[in-house]
Scaffold this motif. Sequence first.
Motif, PDB file in Angstrom:
ATOM      1  N   ARG A 144       0.740  -1.296   0.073  1.00  0.00           N
ATOM      2  CA  ARG A 144       0.014  -0.288   0.107  1.00  0.00           C
ATOM      3  C   ARG A 144       0.766   1.331   0.064  1.00  0.00           C
ATOM      4  O   ARG A 144       0.387   2.417  -0.595  1.00  0.00           O
ATOM      5  N   VAL A 145       2.227   1.370   0.609  1.00  0.00           N
ATOM      6  CA  VAL A 145       3.036   2.352   0.707  1.00  0.00           C
ATOM      7  C   VAL A 145       3.332   2.557  -0.921  1.00  0.00           C
ATOM      8  O   VAL A 145       3.286   3.865  -1.195  1.00  0.00           O
ATOM      9  N   THR A 146       3.743   1.497  -1.497  1.00  0.00           N
ATOM     10  CA  THR A 146       4.137   1.675  -2.928  1.00  0.00           C
ATOM     11  C   THR A 146       2.960   2.358  -3.826  1.00  0.00           C
ATOM     12  O   THR A 146       3.144   3.073  -4.519  1.00  0.00           O
ATOM     13  N   ASP A 147       1.866   1.766  -3.442  1.00  0.00           N
ATOM     14  CA  ASP A 147       0.607   2.239  -4.359  1.00  0.00           C
ATOM     15  C   ASP A 147       0.472   3.652  -4.068  1.00  0.00           C
ATOM     16  O   ASP A 147      -0.033   4.413  -5.212  1.00  0.00           O
ATOM     17  N   VAL A 148       0.379   4.272  -2.971  1.00  0.00           N
ATOM     18  CA  VAL A 148       0.119   5.556  -2.501  1.00  0.00           C
ATOM     19  C   VAL A 148       1.013   6.554  -3.111  1.00  0.00           C
ATOM     20  O   VAL A 148       0.868   7.616  -3.676  1.00  0.00           O
ATOM     21  N   LEU A 149       2.479   6.188  -2.833  1.00  0.00           N
ATOM     22  CA  LEU A 149       3.499   6.886  -3.616  1.00  0.00           C
ATOM     23  C   LEU A 149       3.123   6.998  -5.067  1.00  0.00           C
ATOM     24  O   LEU A 149       3.523   8.122  -5.669  1.00  0.00           O
ATOM     25  N   ALA A 150       2.668   5.956  -5.832  1.00  0.00           N
ATOM     26  CA  ALA A 150       2.414   5.960  -7.143  1.00  0.00           C
ATOM     27  C   ALA A 150       1.361   6.926  -7.454  1.00  0.00           C
ATOM     28  O   ALA A 150       1.309   7.601  -8.433  1.00  0.00           O
ATOM     29  N   MET A 151       0.459   6.866  -6.998  1.00  0.00           N
ATOM     30  CA  MET A 151      -0.656   7.896  -6.627  1.00  0.00           C
ATOM     31  C   MET A 151      -0.277   9.177  -6.792  1.00  0.00           C
ATOM     32  O   MET A 151      -0.722  10.073  -7.691  1.00  0.00           O
ATOM     33  N   GLU A 152       0.638   9.637  -5.759  1.00  0.00           N
ATOM     34  CA  GLU A 152       0.914  10.879  -5.703  1.00  0.00           C
ATOM     35  C   GLU A 152       2.031  11.462  -6.580  1.00  0.00           C
ATOM     36  O   GLU A 152       1.883  12.662  -7.355  1.00  0.00           O
ATOM     37  N   LYS A 153       2.670  10.511  -7.491  1.00  0.00           N
ATOM     38  CA  LYS A 153       3.583  10.620  -8.585  1.00  0.00           C
ATOM     39  C   LYS A 153       2.635  10.983  -9.641  1.00  0.00           C
ATOM     40  O   LYS A 153       3.063  11.973 -10.388  1.00  0.00           O
ATOM     41  N   ALA A 154       1.812  10.368  -9.749  1.00  0.00           N
ATOM     42  CA  ALA A 154       0.757  10.515 -11.247  1.00  0.00           C
ATOM     43  C   ALA A 154       0.034  11.752 -11.045  1.00  0.00           C
ATOM     44  O   ALA A 154      -0.295  12.459 -12.181  1.00  0.00           O
ATOM     45  N   ALA A 155      -0.305  12.289  -9.848  1.00  0.00           N
ATOM     46  CA  ALA A 155      -0.807  13.483  -9.409  1.00  0.00           C
ATOM     47  C   ALA A 155       0.012  14.611  -9.717  1.00  0.00           C
ATOM     48  O   ALA A 155      -0.173  15.839  -9.626  1.00  0.00           O
ATOM     49  N   GLY A 156       1.683  14.521  -9.906  1.00  0.00           N
ATOM     50  CA  GLY A 156       2.556  15.564 -10.031  1.00  0.00           C
ATOM     51  C   GLY A 156       2.884  16.177  -8.829  1.00  0.00           C
ATOM     52  O   GLY A 156       3.870  17.039  -8.906  1.00  0.00           O
ATOM     53  N   LEU A 157       2.634  15.401  -7.579  1.00  0.00           N
ATOM     54  CA  LEU A 157       3.045  15.965  -6.527  1.00  0.00           C
ATOM     55  C   LEU A 157       4.566  15.816  -6.234  1.00  0.00           C
ATOM     56  O   LEU A 157       5.124  16.288  -4.872  1.00  0.00           O
ATOM     57  N   HIS A 158       5.202  14.945  -6.886  1.00  0.00           N
ATOM     58  CA  HIS A 158       6.720  14.846  -6.586  1.00  0.00           C
ATOM     59  C   HIS A 158       7.508  15.653  -7.650  1.00  0.00           C
ATOM     60  O   HIS A 158       8.728  15.529  -7.469  1.00  0.00           O
ATOM     61  N   GLU A 159       6.932  16.391  -8.201  1.00  0.00           N
ATOM     62  CA  GLU A 159       7.440  17.636  -8.900  1.00  0.00           C
ATOM     63  C   GLU A 159       6.756  19.031  -9.053  1.00  0.00           C
ATOM     64  O   GLU A 159       5.617  18.708  -8.640  1.00  0.00           O
ATOM     65  N   LEU A 160       7.402  20.066  -9.418  1.00  0.00           N
ATOM     66  CA  LEU A 160       6.716  21.209  -9.130  1.00  0.00           C
ATOM     67  C   LEU A 160       5.486  21.288 -10.239  1.00  0.00           C
ATOM     68  O   LEU A 160       4.632  21.927  -9.847  1.00  0.00           O
ATOM     69  N   SER A 161       5.505  20.935 -11.236  1.00  0.00           N
ATOM     70  CA  SER A 161       4.231  21.176 -12.191  1.00  0.00           C
ATOM     71  C   SER A 161       3.046  20.754 -11.442  1.00  0.00           C
ATOM     72  O   SER A 161       1.937  21.319 -11.779  1.00  0.00           O
TER      73      SER A 161
END
Length: 404
Positions: free
Chosen positions: A262-279
Amino acid sequence: MAAACRLCGSTGLAGVVDLGATPPCESFLTAEQLDEPETTFPLHLRVCTECWLAQLPPLITPEQTFTEYAYFSSYSTSWVEHARRFVEERDLRPGAFVVEVASNDGYLLRHVVERGVRCLGIEPSANVGQAARDAGVPTLTAFLTEETGRRVRDEHGPADLVVANNVYAHIPDVIGFTRGLRALVADHGRVSIEVQHLLTLMELNQWDTIYHEHFQYYTVASARRALASGGLTLVDVELLPTHGGSIRLWAVPDPSAEPSPRVTDVLAMEKAAGLHELSGYHDFAARVAKVRRDLLRFLVDAAEAGHTVAGYGAPGKGNTLLNHCGIRPDLLPYTVDRNPYKHGRFTPGSRIPVLPPERIAADRPDYVLVLPWNLRDELVEQLSYVREWGGRLVFPIPELEVVS
């Protein structure tokens, strides 16, 4: 000198949204204070482009907010039920020891007491901590630091379970606080932290939850780094509907512990939403501006049409909304709240009177503006009587909605 991230020390902080300047959201005014000046502080959310911790500068101290506090958790029926379910789902054996940090009025630990399990609350606000003690919940009046954690451990022993609900955002010294959690928990124990998820805050326009007592806003990515800074390892995460969308983080002292899928899954959700980059943060300010315009347009049109509007609730988030939108008593003559502490006081900045809930049935307003929108299901039921005279409920977040 450029501001630095409180977690990683980087000076690469980028602006997300600037909500102007407001008073602290829980500094409700007495009638005698209405002729006195109010101190306001900038409310500018920034995100660190290194560790992605969203944060406000620490312009006020926790002592200014939490020494005496206006929020009592037990006035929310759904929140007390949420706490009861949490306790029921834990395998708390008779010899266990549970510590809750920021235990408020004992809303959660009272369920632990009922099960005959040893527990202790650590609550900095003297007034709400006394309410917990009055209810039979052992409570220490203190802020959690590494020193406090060690002192509690020395006196009471290590905790099998440490709970920290809706407090991880409220402390500017996130590393020191996390070390305090580590000092409390047994080597075999677990730490449970519930905190609003930055993902839902961004996706659902929950900008009113940005206020000075929230010093930071977490993704799972930034929370994992914050936990590691204090000697805790993130091993699991749950997505919760509370407060408009929260994460329950499970952490342990073992540095070799493996995270769940589940940790991996939520990290992937955040990345897909662009929250691991400024855009992913670029259009948030424009969406905030639209919510503001839509709500103001509705209230102005209602006033010009001769319709009456009352507010329901006086939460901290409501004061961010009222102040950023510039809403004053000409557009919202009063709001009501179940908490007697707030009755007869006035909202900070906007200076709107806070009255008992019975006032709505007496006045029968055309519209009721619901400020604690995160309790929607609970409040739709509580306010069902508004339909008797054709009144309608208004929810401002995530977008303006008028419902029967």
